[in-house]
Motif scaffolding. Structure first.
Motif, PDB file in Angstrom:
ATOM      1  N   UNK A 156      17.478  46.300 -44.168  1.00  0.00           N
ATOM      2  CA  UNK A 156      18.059  44.977 -44.402  1.00  0.00           C
ATOM      3  C   UNK A 156      18.928  44.611 -43.205  1.00  0.00           C
ATOM      4  N   UNK A 157      18.644  43.444 -42.624  1.00  0.00           N
ATOM      5  CA  UNK A 157      19.379  42.921 -41.470  1.00  0.00           C
ATOM      6  C   UNK A 157      20.017  41.574 -41.829  1.00  0.00           C
ATOM      7  N   UNK A 158      20.989  41.150 -41.031  1.00  0.00           N
ATOM      8  CA  UNK A 158      21.348  39.726 -40.982  1.00  0.00           C
ATOM      9  C   UNK A 158      21.120  39.242 -39.564  1.00  0.00           C
ATOM     10  N   UNK A 159      20.869  37.957 -39.409  1.00  0.00           N
ATOM     11  CA  UNK A 159      20.536  37.420 -38.096  1.00  0.00           C
ATOM     12  C   UNK A 159      21.758  37.222 -37.209  1.00  0.00           C
ATOM     13  N   UNK A 160      22.963  37.234 -37.814  1.00  0.00           N
ATOM     14  CA  UNK A 160      24.203  36.971 -37.070  1.00  0.00           C
ATOM     15  C   UNK A 160      24.195  35.580 -36.451  1.00  0.00           C
ATOM     16  N   UNK A 161      23.506  34.655 -37.095  1.00  0.00           N
ATOM     17  CA  UNK A 161      23.522  33.245 -36.696  1.00  0.00           C
ATOM     18  C   UNK A 161      24.433  32.478 -37.645  1.00  0.00           C
TER      19      UNK A 161
END
Length: 280
Positions: A100-105
């Motif tokens: 699981x990642x987040x885009x950091x946008x």
């Protein structure tokens, strides 16, 4: 920020152990995409599964988000992906972990399909132009509006076949993992309901397809690399995600055997360039 994904990294020595579901899993049922309905109880999940059995689950605009068997995954052709520099390697084995990642946008308010497609194109451009990779690194992307899209080329076909299209989303572990990018930055911000519910259903789908135990298979990017991804808030919710996915799978298994006769602000583009070092 630490760069954590690598094209062509030598991951052939798999360090993660294979995980197998302890119970036989039937077809995936249930959408969980009613934004007003909270997650977390078997009764709610069972009710959503019953609703879904009658037909596809649709958003407020009538767009199909989930069917009884799988999420609606928009293809690369639909979001108008660029051609990759080379075709992704597909291996005839399942992944053993879901990253699981987040885009950091930016935590954009726009929940539209056009916004989601623009997000996928932007991620691909950054990964190819800035990082120098062959294509988008992650296999799947989920927008803040809960829209699910194919990332790296050949990923969707590989998932449906029980195979793995090798990505570039977690350094030294691309050969045995599959990555989900979740739009936004979740160091302190809450995860939108639509995104959370889509993430849960995508994990149900992947665990069913690959015969994975969610209690062990679902992990955060920071579990493998020195990174803040997927953000403190989203990472803290992973135990809940594992429980919800396991509950859905167990409920689905029981329903299957019975049926067979008993057996929020900001733009998408301006923060994208400086903040994608947390992207998988």
């Amino acid at each position: 920020m630490i760069a954590h994904s690598g094209e062509g990294a030598d991951d052939r020595q798999r360090t993660g152990r294979a995980v197998t579901r302890r119970a036989v899993i039937g077809g995936v049922m249930g959408a969980g995409l009613l934004e007003m309905l909270p997650l977390g109880t078997y009764r709610q999940n069972e009710a959503m599964a019953e609703d879904l059995a009658a037909g596809p689950y649709r958003g407020d605009d009538g767009r199909v988000l989930f069917t009884a068997d799988a999420p609606q995954v928009y293809t690369r052709a639909q979001w108008n992906a660029r051609a990759p520099r080379r075709a992704a390697e597909v291996v005839d084995r399942p992944p053993d972990h879901i990253i699981v990642h987040h885009t950091a946008t930016a935590n954009a308010r726009d929940r539209s399909l056009a916004h989601a497609f623009a997000l996928s194109r932007s991620i691909q451009n950054i990964h190819m132009n800035k990082n120098g990779w062959d294509d988008a690194g992650q296999q799947l992307t989920i927008s803040r509006g809960g829209i699910v899209m194919e990332g790296r080329n050949r990923s969707l076909k590989a998932i449906r076949s029980g195979d793995l299209a090798i990505g570039a989303q977690v350094l030294h572990h691309n050969q045995h993992t599959i990555g989900i990018e979740n739009e936004g930055t979740y160091m302190s911000a809450a995860v939108p309901g639509a995104l959370w519910k889509s993430l849960m259903e995508v994990c149900v789908w992947l665990c069913q397809k690959y015969d994975l135990d969610p209690s062990e298979a679902i992990v955060g990017h920071r579990d493998y690399n020195n990174t803040s991804c997927p953000g403190d808030v989203l990472y803290a919710r992973l135990p809940q995600l594992r429980r919800s996915v396991a509950e859905r799978l167990e409920g689905t298994s029981g329903q299957s055997s019975t049926s067979q006769g008993g057996s929020d602000g900001g733009s998408i583009l301006s923060p994208l360039l400086p903040s994608l070092d947390d992207l998988g």
